[in-house]
Design a protein around this motif. Structure first.
Motif, PDB file in Angstrom:
ATOM      1  N   ASP A  17       0.908  -1.206   0.133  1.00  0.00           N
ATOM      2  CA  ASP A  17       0.123   0.016  -0.136  1.00  0.00           C
ATOM      3  C   ASP A  17       0.802   1.329  -0.118  1.00  0.00           C
ATOM      4  O   ASP A  17       0.273   2.171   0.169  1.00  0.00           O
ATOM      5  CB  ASP A  17      -0.890   0.031   1.148  1.00  0.00           C
ATOM      6  CG  ASP A  17      -1.968  -0.935   1.133  1.00  0.00           C
ATOM      7  OD1 ASP A  17      -2.421  -1.456  -0.159  1.00  0.00           O
ATOM      8  OD2 ASP A  17      -2.254  -1.657   2.306  1.00  0.00           O
ATOM      9  N   ASN A  18       2.202   1.101   0.071  1.00  0.00           N
ATOM     10  CA  ASN A  18       3.098   2.368  -0.047  1.00  0.00           C
ATOM     11  C   ASN A  18       2.664   3.109  -1.322  1.00  0.00           C
ATOM     12  O   ASN A  18       2.366   2.669  -2.425  1.00  0.00           O
ATOM     13  CB  ASN A  18       4.381   1.908  -0.065  1.00  0.00           C
ATOM     14  CG  ASN A  18       5.297   1.322   0.822  1.00  0.00           C
ATOM     15  OD1 ASN A  18       6.158   0.848   1.142  1.00  0.00           O
ATOM     16  ND2 ASN A  18       4.226   1.462   2.191  1.00  0.00           N
ATOM     17  N   PRO A  19       2.870   4.415  -1.568  1.00  0.00           N
ATOM     18  CA  PRO A  19       2.734   5.148  -2.694  1.00  0.00           C
ATOM     19  C   PRO A  19       3.882   4.827  -3.609  1.00  0.00           C
ATOM     20  O   PRO A  19       3.834   5.635  -4.783  1.00  0.00           O
ATOM     21  CB  PRO A  19       2.653   6.729  -2.044  1.00  0.00           C
ATOM     22  CG  PRO A  19       3.411   6.717  -0.817  1.00  0.00           C
ATOM     23  CD  PRO A  19       3.048   5.395  -0.311  1.00  0.00           C
ATOM     24  N   VAL A  20       4.869   4.422  -3.126  1.00  0.00           N
ATOM     25  CA  VAL A  20       6.058   3.898  -4.014  1.00  0.00           C
ATOM     26  C   VAL A  20       5.759   2.990  -4.988  1.00  0.00           C
ATOM     27  O   VAL A  20       5.072   1.957  -4.650  1.00  0.00           O
ATOM     28  CB  VAL A  20       7.349   3.244  -3.389  1.00  0.00           C
ATOM     29  CG1 VAL A  20       8.457   3.013  -4.278  1.00  0.00           C
ATOM     30  CG2 VAL A  20       7.735   4.419  -2.419  1.00  0.00           C
ATOM     31  N   ASP A  21       6.254   3.110  -6.446  1.00  0.00           N
ATOM     32  CA  ASP A  21       5.648   2.198  -7.579  1.00  0.00           C
ATOM     33  C   ASP A  21       6.806   1.012  -7.250  1.00  0.00           C
ATOM     34  O   ASP A  21       7.538   0.966  -8.365  1.00  0.00           O
ATOM     35  CB  ASP A  21       5.727   2.840  -8.866  1.00  0.00           C
ATOM     36  CG  ASP A  21       4.822   3.834  -8.944  1.00  0.00           C
ATOM     37  OD1 ASP A  21       3.764   3.750  -8.144  1.00  0.00           O
ATOM     38  OD2 ASP A  21       4.719   4.643  -9.925  1.00  0.00           O
ATOM     39  N   ALA A  66       8.057   9.352  -2.230  1.00  0.00           N
ATOM     40  CA  ALA A  66       7.599   8.593  -3.082  1.00  0.00           C
ATOM     41  C   ALA A  66       7.469   8.943  -4.556  1.00  0.00           C
ATOM     42  O   ALA A  66       7.812   8.284  -5.440  1.00  0.00           O
ATOM     43  CB  ALA A  66       6.141   7.830  -2.702  1.00  0.00           C
ATOM     44  N   ALA A  67       6.944  10.070  -4.489  1.00  0.00           N
ATOM     45  CA  ALA A  67       6.704  10.883  -5.880  1.00  0.00           C
ATOM     46  C   ALA A  67       8.185  10.990  -6.698  1.00  0.00           C
ATOM     47  O   ALA A  67       8.338  10.736  -7.722  1.00  0.00           O
ATOM     48  CB  ALA A  67       6.267  12.160  -5.968  1.00  0.00           C
ATOM     49  N   ARG A 134      16.176  11.635   0.966  1.00  0.00           N
ATOM     50  CA  ARG A 134      16.035  12.582  -0.128  1.00  0.00           C
ATOM     51  C   ARG A 134      17.339  12.987  -0.788  1.00  0.00           C
ATOM     52  O   ARG A 134      17.380  13.150  -2.106  1.00  0.00           O
ATOM     53  CB  ARG A 134      14.948  13.685   0.406  1.00  0.00           C
ATOM     54  CG  ARG A 134      14.503  14.481  -0.928  1.00  0.00           C
ATOM     55  CD  ARG A 134      13.537  13.870  -1.463  1.00  0.00           C
ATOM     56  NE  ARG A 134      12.875  14.568  -2.680  1.00  0.00           N
ATOM     57  CZ  ARG A 134      11.946  15.214  -2.423  1.00  0.00           C
ATOM     58  NH1 ARG A 134      11.070  15.227  -1.257  1.00  0.00           N
ATOM     59  NH2 ARG A 134      11.464  16.012  -3.603  1.00  0.00           N
ATOM     60  N   GLN A 135      18.210  13.361   0.320  1.00  0.00           N
ATOM     61  CA  GLN A 135      19.425  13.962  -0.404  1.00  0.00           C
ATOM     62  C   GLN A 135      20.133  12.894  -1.221  1.00  0.00           C
ATOM     63  O   GLN A 135      20.610  12.904  -2.275  1.00  0.00           O
ATOM     64  CB  GLN A 135      20.519  14.248   0.840  1.00  0.00           C
ATOM     65  CG  GLN A 135      19.838  15.795   1.450  1.00  0.00           C
ATOM     66  CD  GLN A 135      20.967  15.978   2.384  1.00  0.00           C
ATOM     67  OE1 GLN A 135      21.146  15.219   3.315  1.00  0.00           O
ATOM     68  NE2 GLN A 135      20.999  17.159   3.121  1.00  0.00           N
TER      69      GLN A 135
END
Length: 678
Positions: A17-21, A66-67, A134-135
């Motif tokens: 269910d993660n927003p990661v593909d 995730a985006a 993120r970095q």
């Protein structure tokens, strides 16, 4: 689109269910990376991993992170317990590049699977000298877009370096007395004489090393080896690493004193340690070892057995603390106030002294991990049994840790061996039946018509991933143990099918070296190969042990020769790194002792047969194999040509192509095999 919903791994399903593909590991993911000309993020973890859950919550459930991942990467999620080959290859790269490893493992690679940047856990913002996740993503994305040639050079060099790491070590020659004595000396130097165990914190249960120490004592009489085994087992069983209420061991202790565990409970640890404590009882008669072996076996059956008869992989470290927060250890720890709530003032004070619960606490926020501290006070056994029962009942009302209910073939093989022996030693036929149930599942669901193994199953459905060397070796070990304790030849036959595949598909016939994946398995950037024993016996040393036992049961010379060649690695590693080749050392003790081959012939209902058979199974001679059956039985090869003696049951003992005179006297048999009156 997230593609994990159709997988069988509980760990992958936790990320469905993660927003990661997310993609599962497979050629489709890498084809997508090539189509998009995007780098691959490989994220590897497992269901009971605390920091895997933390990173998932902080980063993979975050919409913005995730985006960014979905725009710039093809993200692949792997359960290391389902794909130990993928984990091993890329962990080797992580360790070579960073000097350390662990999970969650984060690897950035080209669409050809060549790694170029590595890490483990990354926080959501910079902390403790670590960049934020993120970095890292932005840095990798920039390098991929603007410095592609540099990335390709790094990836190519790493891949070439890994490919050149093949080991033979089979040509080192057979380990001998001097090598094993050197290994024992090395262990003595690393032994913690004050607290038991080896090395400093974190401290892991050294189950395979203890098996070596017990076999070393059995073969040579080394009191030093026995003392290290006895003291380590006692300290672990008294510590917080052992569940003083429900039985079973946690993964490791974060301190040197075995007080505070990392609370996850793994099938493999508990199978190995159940067998260790049963063998310790066999060697010493220790009542405490008997108790721990049985409590651990009962834990396995009560909390890890699945509806299909197999055994689940693990229980999580974290659980709901009652307020909606998932907290490590919440299910297991106690404050004095919680004791009073369940037991009342007087019994709570007694329990606090007995289990070492203090106002300050031994864990976090004033809570204590239950232990059995050494103390002079004498406690009433009946009273403490009542206290335990009430605390266990109260604990059962707490939110339970999550269970990773996939069935891993190798670890179930270890459980089969442990439960079969423990049930036999302590007259618990229910435990032997549990072992048979798990073995039946492995045959029905994990083995195909060609006796090829699937690594995992869940809810009665076999997974897609092929078995690796440890699956074939550990399942064979379980089947061989069942053949000894039940006398049923079908288990020996199944073990033979698996070990024939070990010879044909996993072994280099010339050097004797072993590979963790079959010759026809999926090609990775390197064929994984690791002879060292870590959390479990390596596939290499487990295969050597199973091949040696099978050869002793059947006289199969190719299997004996392959075992001897494989054990060359112990000659190379044993004196240098004995803590990391414990099962290999234990198998070498069996090799030097024979191993002894025992045939017990007699009618099953005859008490004299029962006495001989029990004596044979309780013998401490390293790696001895036992075959039992009625007169004229051809169920097991060792029974062939072994008649009754003077019309009654008899035991035959052979080793190194020489046999003792058959005997009908259990005391004579005990003297030939070692062991105690039991």
């Amino acid at each position: 689109m997230n593609r994990l919903a159709g997988t069988t791994s509980p760990y992958l399903l936790q990320h469905a269910d993660n927003p990661v593909d997310w993609w599962p590991w497979g050629p489709e993911a890498f084809e997508e990376a090539k189509r998009r000309d995007a780098p691959v993020l490989l994220s590897v973890g497992y269901s009971a991993c605390h920091w895997c859950h933390v990173m998932a919550h902080e980063s993979f459930e975050d919409e913005a992170t995730a985006a960014y991942l979905n725009e710039h990467f093809v993200s692949v999620k792997v359960d290391r317990e389902e794909r130990p080959d993928v984990d091993a290859v890329y962990m080797e790269a992580v360790q070579a590049a960073t000097g350390q490893g662990g999970w969650p493992m984060s690897v950035f690679m080209t669409p050809d699977g060549e790694p170029f940047y590595f890490g483990t856990y990354f926080p959501p913002e910079p902390r403790h000298g670590m960049p934020s996740f993120r970095q890292v993503l932005q840095g990798v994305s920039t390098a991929w877009a603007e410095r592609r040639d540099e990335v390709a050079d790094v990836a190519g060099k790493i891949t070439r370096d890994l490919a050149e790491r093949e080991m033979s070590l089979g040509d080192s020659g057979l380990p001998g007395e001097e090598d094993l004595a050197g290994a024992l000396l090395g262990l003595t130097r690393e032994y913690d004489a004050t607290r038991g165990g080896f090395g400093g914190a974190p401290k892991f249960p050294p189950s395979m090393v203890i098996e070596f120490l017990l076999r070393r004592h059995a073969r040579t009489g080394s009191e030093g080896a026995l003392q290290m085994a006895v003291d380590t087992c006692e300290r672990m069983a008294r510590g917080g690493i052992y569940d003083q209420l429900g039985g079973g061991f946690a993964r490791y202790s974060v301190d040197r004193d075995w007080v505070v565990p990392h609370f996850e409970k793994m099938l493999y640890d508990n199978a190995l340690l159940c067998r260790v404590y049963a063998h310790l009882w066999r060697a010493t008669g220790s009542a405490a070892a008997r108790r721990v072996a049985l409590e651990t076996a009962d834990f396995l059956v009560r909390e890890l057995r699945t509806a299909e008869g197999g055994f689940a992989s693990a229980l999580d470290a974290d659980s709901d603390d009652g307020s909606g927060r998932h907290v490590e250890g919440a299910y297991y720890v106690w404050t004095p106030a919680q004791l009073r709530e369940v037991l009342g003032e007087a019994d709570a004070e007694l329990a606090a002294r007995y289990f070492g619960v203090t106002e300050e606490g031994t864990f976090e926020e004033g809570a204590s991990v239950l232990q059995l501290p050494q103390q002079e006070a004498v406690f009433d056994a009946e009273k403490m049994a009542s206290v335990r029962e009430r605390l266990l009942a109260a604990r059962a009302e707490r939110p339970a840790p999550g269970r990773d209910d996939k069935v891993v073939a190798a670890w179930n093989g270890l459980a089969v061996a442990a439960l079969a022996e423990t049930g036999t030693y302590f007259d618990r036929p229910d435990l032997v039946e549990a072992a048979i149930g798990a073995a039946d599942l492995l045959v029905r669901l994990h083995m195909d018509e060609h006796a090829r193994l699937r690594r995992t199953s869940r809810d009665g459905r076999a997974g897609a991933n092929a078995g690796v060397l440890e699956d074939y070796a550990d399942v064979a070990e379980g089947f061989l143990t069942l053949a000894s304790v039940t006398g049923e030849g079908v288990w020996l036959e199944f073990a033979g099918f698996l070990l024939d595949h070990v010879l044909a598909l996993f072994t280099d016939a010339e050097s004797g070296a072993m590979y963790d994946t079959a010759a026809d398995a999926e090609r990775l950037i390197r064929r994984p190969q690791d002879p060292t024993d870590n959390a479990t016996p390596s596939g290499w040393s487990a295969a050597a042990g199973a091949l040696l036992s099978y050869a002793a049961q059947t006289g199969a010379e190719p299997h004996r020769a392959a075992a001897e060649k494989a054990l060359g690695v112990v000659k190379a590693l044993g004196p240098r790194a004995p803590r990391f080749i414990g099962w290999g050392l234990a198998v070498c003790e069996a090799l030097l002792d024979g191993p002894r081959e025992v045939a017990v012939v007699g009618d099953a209902g005859d008490p004299a047969t029962t006495a001989l058979r029990r004596t044979a199974l309780l013998g401490t001679a390293p790696g001895a194999v036992v075959a039992s059956g009625g007169p004229g039985s051809d169920e097991l090869p060792l029974l062939a040509g072994r008649p009754l003696v003077d019309g009654g049951p008899a035991a035959y003992v052979c080793r190194h192509f020489v046999c003792d005179a058959p005997t009908n006297d259990p005391e004579v048999l005990r003297a030939a095999l070692g062991g105690r009156n039991a």
